[in-house]
Design a protein around this motif. Structure first.
Motif, PDB file in Angstrom:
ATOM      1  N   LYS A   1       0.805  -1.230   0.000  1.00 22.49           N
ATOM      2  CA  LYS A   1       0.000   0.000   0.000  1.00 22.49           C
ATOM      3  C   LYS A   1       0.834   1.275   0.000  1.00 22.49           C
ATOM      4  O   LYS A   1       0.546   2.191  -0.771  1.00 22.49           O
ATOM      5  N   PRO A   2       1.889   1.385   0.832  1.00 19.02           N
ATOM      6  CA  PRO A   2       2.673   2.631   0.786  1.00 19.02           C
ATOM      7  C   PRO A   2       3.366   2.843  -0.569  1.00 19.02           C
ATOM      8  O   PRO A   2       3.535   3.977  -1.017  1.00 19.02           O
ATOM      9  N   VAL A   3       3.734   1.756  -1.235  1.00 20.60           N
ATOM     10  CA  VAL A   3       4.382   1.857  -2.545  1.00 20.60           C
ATOM     11  C   VAL A   3       3.367   2.345  -3.573  1.00 20.60           C
ATOM     12  O   VAL A   3       3.677   3.174  -4.426  1.00 20.60           O
ATOM     13  N   LEU A   4       2.151   1.840  -3.496  1.00 15.67           N
ATOM     14  CA  LEU A   4       1.101   2.211  -4.444  1.00 15.67           C
ATOM     15  C   LEU A   4       0.529   3.613  -4.185  1.00 15.67           C
ATOM     16  O   LEU A   4      -0.189   4.146  -5.029  1.00 15.67           O
ATOM     17  N   ALA A   5       0.858   4.194  -3.034  1.00 15.95           N
ATOM     18  CA  ALA A   5       0.298   5.497  -2.670  1.00 15.95           C
ATOM     19  C   ALA A   5       0.853   6.630  -3.523  1.00 15.95           C
ATOM     20  O   ALA A   5       0.293   7.724  -3.535  1.00 15.95           O
ATOM     21  N   THR A   6       1.959   6.385  -4.234  1.00 18.58           N
ATOM     22  CA  THR A   6       2.534   7.421  -5.086  1.00 18.58           C
ATOM     23  C   THR A   6       2.643   6.918  -6.524  1.00 18.58           C
ATOM     24  O   THR A   6       2.802   5.712  -6.745  1.00 18.58           O
ATOM     25  N   LEU A   7       2.555   7.839  -7.470  1.00 19.27           N
ATOM     26  CA  LEU A   7       2.688   7.484  -8.876  1.00 19.27           C
ATOM     27  C   LEU A   7       4.098   7.750  -9.400  1.00 19.27           C
ATOM     28  O   LEU A   7       4.417   7.397 -10.525  1.00 19.27           O
ATOM     29  N   VAL A   8       4.939   8.365  -8.575  1.00 15.61           N
ATOM     30  CA  VAL A   8       6.306   8.705  -8.974  1.00 15.61           C
ATOM     31  C   VAL A   8       7.179   7.460  -8.808  1.00 15.61           C
ATOM     32  O   VAL A   8       7.345   6.953  -7.702  1.00 15.61           O
ATOM     33  N   TRP A   9       7.731   6.992  -9.917  1.00 17.77           N
ATOM     34  CA  TRP A   9       8.481   5.733  -9.889  1.00 17.77           C
ATOM     35  C   TRP A   9       9.700   5.780  -8.969  1.00 17.77           C
ATOM     36  O   TRP A   9      10.000   4.811  -8.289  1.00 17.77           O
ATOM     37  N   ALA A  10      10.388   6.907  -8.920  1.00 15.68           N
ATOM     38  CA  ALA A  10      11.568   7.011  -8.043  1.00 15.68           C
ATOM     39  C   ALA A  10      11.152   6.839  -6.581  1.00 15.68           C
ATOM     40  O   ALA A  10      11.841   6.144  -5.812  1.00 15.68           O
ATOM     41  N   GLU A  11      10.048   7.452  -6.212  1.00 12.46           N
ATOM     42  CA  GLU A  11       9.543   7.310  -4.838  1.00 12.46           C
ATOM     43  C   GLU A  11       9.055   5.884  -4.597  1.00 12.46           C
ATOM     44  O   GLU A  11       9.255   5.325  -3.521  1.00 12.46           O
TER      45      GLU A  11
END
Length: 150
Positions: free
Chosen positions: A127-137
């Motif tokens: 879930k925390p990974v999917l929370a952002t659309l920025v690939w670096a993040e």
């Protein structure tokens, strides 16, 4: 070379003078007789024990769903959810796995099989990974998730 080939070669060479000590080269193809030994590539690799992690199966399903939508086999995600007998919310959760960076998706698809117990990487941990659309993040958060599971 069979007898017909020999006669043809003799006829072709009949008009030519052959110098003393000249060499005639004839291509020969040897055929093997009997059973040909198995090559390594003919022997299938043993299947790894265990089961494919659920998150890997869901990501593969998301790619399949996307293919069905892209080829217009299914007109909408709502119809897809109905056909798959899942809620539209669950369909969206599965499809959201496709926003992960390609290298993260590859790692998930090639996670080691689970031999016993629960898989180390779950939807909840993603879930925390999917929370952002920025690939670096996403990559930074994915590294954190992998560190926590060890």
């Amino acid at each position: 070379m069979d007898e017909a080939d020999v006669h043809q070669a003799e006829a072709a060479a009949g008009d030519m003078e052959v110098a003393a000590g000249a060499r005639i080269v004839v291509p020969v193809q040897w055929a093997r007789r009997g059973r040909v030994p198995e090559r390594d590539e003919d022997v299938p690799e043993p299947r790894p024990r265990g089961r494919i992690p659920r998150i890997a199966r869901l990501l593969a399903l998301a790619h399949h769903f996307q293919h069905l939508l892209d080829t217009r086999v299914v007109p909408s995600q709502t119809e897809l959810a109905r056909l798959a007998k899942i809620s539209t919310a669950r369909c969206t959760q599965i499809m959201n796995l496709l926003v992960l960076a390609p290298d993260i998706q590859e790692e998930i698809l090639f996670l080691a099989p689970v031999c016993k117990g629960r898989a180390a990487i779950t939807e909840k941990k993603l879930k925390p990974v999917l929370a952002t659309l920025v690939w670096a993040e996403q990559r930074r958060r994915w590294a954190e998730v992998k560190r926590q599971r060890l």
